[in-house]
Design a protein around this motif. Sequence first.
Motif, PDB file in Angstrom:
ATOM      1  N   LEU A   1       0.815  -1.212   0.000  1.00  0.00           N
ATOM      2  CA  LEU A   1       0.000   0.000   0.000  1.00  0.00           C
ATOM      3  C   LEU A   1       0.848   1.260   0.000  1.00  0.00           C
ATOM      4  O   LEU A   1       2.020   1.249   0.389  1.00  0.00           O
ATOM      5  CB  LEU A   1      -0.908   0.026   1.237  1.00  0.00           C
ATOM      6  N   ASN A   2       0.224   2.361  -0.423  1.00  0.00           N
ATOM      7  CA  ASN A   2       0.837   3.677  -0.393  1.00  0.00           C
ATOM      8  C   ASN A   2       0.357   4.458   0.822  1.00  0.00           C
ATOM      9  O   ASN A   2      -0.767   4.269   1.296  1.00  0.00           O
ATOM     10  CB  ASN A   2       0.470   4.467  -1.654  1.00  0.00           C
ATOM     11  N   VAL A   3       1.207   5.341   1.313  1.00  0.00           N
ATOM     12  CA  VAL A   3       0.856   6.294   2.356  1.00  0.00           C
ATOM     13  C   VAL A   3       0.895   7.679   1.720  1.00  0.00           C
ATOM     14  O   VAL A   3       1.940   8.111   1.233  1.00  0.00           O
ATOM     15  CB  VAL A   3       1.848   6.229   3.531  1.00  0.00           C
ATOM     16  N   LEU A   4      -0.250   8.358   1.707  1.00  0.00           N
ATOM     17  CA  LEU A   4      -0.358   9.651   1.027  1.00  0.00           C
ATOM     18  C   LEU A   4      -0.646  10.759   2.024  1.00  0.00           C
ATOM     19  O   LEU A   4      -1.490  10.603   2.916  1.00  0.00           O
ATOM     20  CB  LEU A   4      -1.472   9.609  -0.026  1.00  0.00           C
ATOM     21  N   VAL A   5       0.041  11.868   1.865  1.00  0.00           N
ATOM     22  CA  VAL A   5      -0.140  13.014   2.749  1.00  0.00           C
ATOM     23  C   VAL A   5      -0.905  14.103   2.010  1.00  0.00           C
ATOM     24  O   VAL A   5      -0.541  14.480   0.899  1.00  0.00           O
ATOM     25  CB  VAL A   5       1.210  13.578   3.230  1.00  0.00           C
ATOM     26  N   GLU A   6      -1.941  14.604   2.647  1.00  0.00           N
ATOM     27  CA  GLU A   6      -2.731  15.699   2.091  1.00  0.00           C
ATOM     28  C   GLU A   6      -2.257  17.019   2.677  1.00  0.00           C
ATOM     29  O   GLU A   6      -1.854  17.073   3.841  1.00  0.00           O
ATOM     30  CB  GLU A   6      -4.208  15.489   2.424  1.00  0.00           C
ATOM     31  N   ASN A   7      -2.260  18.070   1.875  1.00  0.00           N
ATOM     32  CA  ASN A   7      -2.084  19.412   2.418  1.00  0.00           C
ATOM     33  C   ASN A   7      -3.333  19.714   3.244  1.00  0.00           C
ATOM     34  O   ASN A   7      -4.425  19.834   2.721  1.00  0.00           O
ATOM     35  CB  ASN A   7      -1.889  20.438   1.299  1.00  0.00           C
ATOM     36  N   HIS A   8      -3.160  19.794   4.561  1.00  0.00           N
ATOM     37  CA  HIS A   8      -4.325  19.763   5.447  1.00  0.00           C
ATOM     38  C   HIS A   8      -4.168  20.705   6.630  1.00  0.00           C
ATOM     39  O   HIS A   8      -4.541  20.381   7.756  1.00  0.00           O
ATOM     40  CB  HIS A   8      -4.535  18.323   5.943  1.00  0.00           C
ATOM     41  N   GLY A   9      -3.584  21.875   6.380  1.00  0.00           N
ATOM     42  CA  GLY A   9      -3.395  22.848   7.438  1.00  0.00           C
ATOM     43  C   GLY A   9      -1.989  22.820   8.005  1.00  0.00           C
ATOM     44  O   GLY A   9      -1.247  21.854   7.844  1.00  0.00           O
TER      45      GLY A   9
ATOM     46  N   GLY B   1      -8.091  22.961  -2.517  1.00  0.00           N
ATOM     47  CA  GLY B   1      -8.523  24.056  -1.652  1.00  0.00           C
ATOM     48  C   GLY B   1      -7.847  24.156  -0.304  1.00  0.00           C
ATOM     49  O   GLY B   1      -8.009  25.164   0.391  1.00  0.00           O
ATOM     50  N   ASN B   2      -7.095  23.141   0.100  1.00  0.00           N
ATOM     51  CA  ASN B   2      -6.542  23.119   1.458  1.00  0.00           C
ATOM     52  C   ASN B   2      -5.159  23.751   1.556  1.00  0.00           C
ATOM     53  O   ASN B   2      -4.234  23.138   2.089  1.00  0.00           O
ATOM     54  CB  ASN B   2      -6.477  21.678   1.979  1.00  0.00           C
ATOM     55  N   PHE B   3      -5.043  24.988   1.116  1.00  0.00           N
ATOM     56  CA  PHE B   3      -3.750  25.654   1.187  1.00  0.00           C
ATOM     57  C   PHE B   3      -3.754  26.800   2.204  1.00  0.00           C
ATOM     58  O   PHE B   3      -2.934  27.709   2.122  1.00  0.00           O
ATOM     59  CB  PHE B   3      -3.328  26.159  -0.190  1.00  0.00           C
ATOM     60  N   CYS B   4      -4.651  26.728   3.179  1.00  0.00           N
ATOM     61  CA  CYS B   4      -4.657  27.707   4.263  1.00  0.00           C
ATOM     62  C   CYS B   4      -3.746  27.189   5.362  1.00  0.00           C
ATOM     63  O   CYS B   4      -3.990  26.139   5.953  1.00  0.00           O
ATOM     64  CB  CYS B   4      -6.065  27.933   4.798  1.00  0.00           C
ATOM     65  N   ILE B   5      -2.691  27.922   5.649  1.00  0.00           N
ATOM     66  CA  ILE B   5      -1.708  27.504   6.652  1.00  0.00           C
ATOM     67  C   ILE B   5      -2.208  27.768   8.065  1.00  0.00           C
ATOM     68  O   ILE B   5      -2.012  26.964   8.979  1.00  0.00           O
ATOM     69  CB  ILE B   5      -0.365  28.215   6.409  1.00  0.00           C
ATOM     70  N   SER B   6      -2.913  28.886   8.259  1.00  0.00           N
ATOM     71  CA  SER B   6      -3.444  29.199   9.586  1.00  0.00           C
ATOM     72  C   SER B   6      -4.561  30.230   9.479  1.00  0.00           C
ATOM     73  O   SER B   6      -4.673  30.953   8.495  1.00  0.00           O
ATOM     74  CB  SER B   6      -2.334  29.734  10.495  1.00  0.00           C
TER      75      SER B   6
ATOM     76  N   LYS C   1     -11.334  19.695  -4.580  1.00  0.00           N
ATOM     77  CA  LYS C   1     -12.145  20.432  -3.615  1.00  0.00           C
ATOM     78  C   LYS C   1     -12.989  21.473  -4.345  1.00  0.00           C
ATOM     79  O   LYS C   1     -12.507  22.166  -5.226  1.00  0.00           O
ATOM     80  CB  LYS C   1     -11.215  21.095  -2.593  1.00  0.00           C
ATOM     81  N   SER C   2     -14.263  21.576  -3.960  1.00  0.00           N
ATOM     82  CA  SER C   2     -15.151  22.560  -4.580  1.00  0.00           C
ATOM     83  C   SER C   2     -16.067  23.156  -3.524  1.00  0.00           C
ATOM     84  O   SER C   2     -16.369  22.518  -2.509  1.00  0.00           O
ATOM     85  CB  SER C   2     -15.981  21.922  -5.703  1.00  0.00           C
TER      86      SER C   2
END
Length: 307
Positions: free
Chosen positions: A177-185, A213-218, A247-248
Amino acid sequence: MSLARRQFLQTAAATAAAMATVPRWAFAGEKKVVPYRISLAEWSLHKAIRGGELKNLDFARVSKEEFGINGIEYVSQLWEDKQAGSEYVGKVKQAAADAGVESVLIMVDSEGALGDADDAKRTQAIDNHKKWLEAAKELGCHAIRVNAQSSGSYAEQLALAADGLGRLGEIADQYGLNVLVENHGGLSSNGAWLAGVMKRVGRPNVGTLPDFGNFCISGRGTPEAVWYDRYQGMEELMPFAKAVSAKSYDFNEDGDAIETDYYRVMKIVLNHGYSGWVGIEYEGSAVGEYEGIKRTKALLEKIRDAA
């Protein structure tokens, strides 16, 4: 028509012209090879599930019957018992088989920080993810999606996240399996940082799941919100991508997404040679979840058909 849309259509036209010279064997069963397939992230239905209108076990059937979508992406926190017990996984697997859909991946949350500064807690977080690897393997998924929470300086977080992800990747390799990381804060929404983590890990089965859409750092939803440029971020994360999250939120009268220029972002996706699943993740409120999913799917199909 926007400049990005014109550029995308010009690229698509050039691609179509080039395809005219491609030999017939480049087409499977006389059908054009499509650049990507459309899947559905369960989070798109989180309001219905949390509101009691649907259950996790309804997800596969609804995806196929309501939206004609054949690939599904589960969300661990929406499972009824919030865990990957073997008996329950069997029920999820049967539901997918009955609906005739493919289980693509599981989005795993709330199992501890894989970049925790405390060695013991980081090890515990890695161990907590094992049951989801087992569930993903049983369901026939290709990956689990995880998060890269950490603390400390930029460099410290990069090293800690890389350690946790790399160790989890070694375990995932045993399951194929793969382990995938999402940009998630946090820093995970900084494309350069997350790309740096991927380079530090250096494992073929550890990659990214870029979310439009998940490119909000803070500070999301506040005047002090800090955002990373989503198009730059997509460029930086796509070299490591093994899944993509479309994301929409809201749409204009032409059916185009308002917050993200889908023509521009999908051009980035395709230019990196990506041909896997693109998962719909609708989070808007102007229309209901079902309608939002349908509009996102229609937009992705329009772009795909032009490519």
